[in-house]
Design an enzyme around this catalytic site. Sequence first.
Site, short mmCIF file in Angstrom:
data_model
loop_
_atom_site.label_atom_id
_atom_site.label_comp_id
_atom_site.label_asym_id
_atom_site.label_seq_id
_atom_site.Cartn_x
_atom_site.Cartn_y
_atom_site.Cartn_z
CG ASP A 197 -8.88 15.88 -1.06
OD1 ASP A 197 -9.23 16.67 -0.19
OD2 ASP A 197 -9.59 15.57 -2.05
CE1 TYR A 261 -16.56 30.36 7.56
CE2 TYR A 261 -16.96 32.29 6.22
CZ TYR A 261 -17.30 31.47 7.28
OH TYR A 261 -18.40 31.77 8.04
CG HIS A 269 -11.16 19.92 6.29
ND1 HIS A 269 -12.48 20.09 6.65
CD2 HIS A 269 -11.06 20.39 5.02
CE1 HIS A 269 -13.15 20.62 5.64
NE2 HIS A 269 -12.32 20.82 4.64
N1 GTA Z 1 -9.78 11.28 1.78
O1 GTA Z 1 -14.27 10.47 1.84
C1 GTA Z 1 -13.35 11.27 1.66
C2 GTA Z 1 -13.56 12.63 1.29
N2 GTA Z 1 -14.67 13.39 1.07
C3 GTA Z 1 -16.05 12.97 1.13
C4 GTA Z 1 -14.28 14.65 0.76
N3 GTA Z 1 -12.94 14.72 0.79
C5 GTA Z 1 -12.46 13.48 1.11
N4 GTA Z 1 -11.20 13.04 1.27
C6 GTA Z 1 -11.01 11.75 1.61
N5 GTA Z 1 -12.06 10.89 1.81
O2 GTA Z 1 -10.86 18.48 -0.62
C7 GTA Z 1 -12.12 15.88 0.57
C8 GTA Z 1 -12.60 16.76 -0.57
C9 GTA Z 1 -12.13 18.15 -0.15
C10 GTA Z 1 -12.08 18.06 1.36
C11 GTA Z 1 -13.18 18.85 2.00
O3 GTA Z 1 -12.24 16.70 1.71
O4 GTA Z 1 -12.06 16.35 -1.80
P1 GTA Z 1 -14.05 21.32 1.93
O5 GTA Z 1 -14.90 21.02 3.12
O6 GTA Z 1 -13.36 22.61 1.92
O7 GTA Z 1 -14.98 21.07 0.70
O8 GTA Z 1 -12.93 20.21 1.77
P2 GTA Z 1 -14.85 21.41 -0.82
O9 GTA Z 1 -13.48 21.82 -1.17
O10 GTA Z 1 -15.96 22.27 -1.23
O11 GTA Z 1 -15.18 20.04 -1.41
P3 GTA Z 1 -14.81 19.46 -2.76
O12 GTA Z 1 -15.48 18.14 -2.72
O13 GTA Z 1 -13.36 19.50 -2.97
O14 GTA Z 1 -15.52 20.40 -3.84
C12 GTA Z 1 -14.95 21.54 -4.43
C13 GTA Z 1 -15.07 21.45 -5.93
O15 GTA Z 1 -14.09 20.52 -6.40
C14 GTA Z 1 -16.38 20.88 -6.42
O16 GTA Z 1 -17.39 21.84 -6.53
C15 GTA Z 1 -15.99 20.31 -7.75
O17 GTA Z 1 -15.99 21.33 -8.74
C16 GTA Z 1 -14.57 19.84 -7.53
N6 GTA Z 1 -14.48 18.40 -7.27
C17 GTA Z 1 -15.00 17.75 -6.21
N7 GTA Z 1 -14.71 16.43 -6.26
C18 GTA Z 1 -14.00 16.24 -7.38
C19 GTA Z 1 -13.42 15.10 -7.97
N8 GTA Z 1 -13.51 13.87 -7.40
N9 GTA Z 1 -12.76 15.26 -9.12
C20 GTA Z 1 -12.64 16.47 -9.68
N10 GTA Z 1 -13.15 17.61 -9.16
C21 GTA Z 1 -13.84 17.49 -8.04
#
Ligand code: GTA
Length: 329
Positions: A197, A261, A269
């Site tokens: 991730d 969810y 995923h």
């Molecule tokens: N390898 O380009 C990518 C990519 N993107 C765009 C997203 N992911 C990616 N992985 C790769 N390449 O775990 C990952 C995300 C996530 C998963 C999607 O795909 O990191 P999800 O659809 O259930 O979405 O999972 P989710 O969990 O809401 O997304 P995300 O981004 O993890 O956000 C949840 C919370 O995590 C955010 O609100 C924020 O508080 C925190 N967060 C997000 N990004 C970061 C970060 N880089 N560092 C620290 N905290 C973060």
Amino acid sequence: TAVKREADSVEPDELSQRAEKKARGDSENGGGGGEAGKEPENVLCGFKTSNVLNDSAREKTMFIRGKLADQEAVVILEKTPIREDTLAELFSGSTLKLEMKNDIYSTYRLHAPAHLNEIKTTVVCPATEKHVTKYQRQESSLVEETGEDYRSITLPYIQKQTFSVQWVYNILEKKAEADRIVYEDPDPEVGFVLLPDFKWDQKQVDDLYLIAIVHQRDIKSLRDLTSEHLPLLQNIFQKGKEAILQRYKLPASKLRVYLHYQPSYYHLHVHFTKLGYEAPGCGVERAHLLADVIQNLQSDPHYYETRTLYFPLRANDGLLGKFKEAGRL
Ligand code: GTA
């Protein structure tokens, strides 16, 4: 048949050697994943901060909105964990400034060598209003979504309003991150790609975080799953755990394997994180253990089509507005 990529096992201390090699820009397997690890020019030197969306002193993170060459951008800064294998260098190669001393207690400021003092940085550019909303500090409300609510409120909303999954297709088509793939089963029905991730810097297994992205493109989320998908889910569970054991020496008993969810990205995923690491979104209101999902579908093929599901939504999330409009909140 399954194809393994870079699946040769890696000793734990090789993790850091690999990461350092990457940081120096050495290609591990001939590249194919774009620009990772190169010494690029500092794309952030012209970044103009507009405002801080969120920060946490405890997690040592800051989410910043700003402009990058006139485009909206979100930058996420996160201090990285201290690694045991760098301790000797940290103690011998740093300067130490005494702050206070009292009896047997003393506190210092330790100025570490630059390479031991990295900040993991994520850039989203151009960022949409939805990205800004997602990273902004907000109160959340728990939503109760029946199967009917999903069809009448959520589905029409997500069909219009979701984040692009182009990054997912880039991974599946090997247009991005190809050199990061840990394991792939290319089967179009039950296959998936397992890779780190982007929240994980891969330097230590303590905060291990991988995602398995399915090859099938028409499964949006947990809600779409029926017993027909059991072979797919069982395949991800089994082969994902095996690949992680082989690569990172972490047995299944040390893993938390779950789906979100609502997810942010509506292409199915599965999250694999180390048990004990409090990954964002691993709480009971958002994470559904894959083992439970499999059992629920075994006992009721239409479990996720019909059950009421609960999840938190941020105050500024458009979907929350739709639930309010429908009188469901
Ligand atoms: N390898 O380009 C990518 C990519 N993107 C765009 C997203 N992911 C990616 N992985 C790769 N390449 O775990 C990952 C995300 C996530 C998963 C999607 O795909 O990191 P999800 O659809 O259930 O979405 O999972 P989710 O969990 O809401 O997304 P995300 O981004 O993890 O956000 C949840 C919370 O995590 C955010 O609100 C924020 O508080 C925190 N967060 C997000 N990004 C970061 C970060 N880089 N560092 C620290 N905290 C973060």
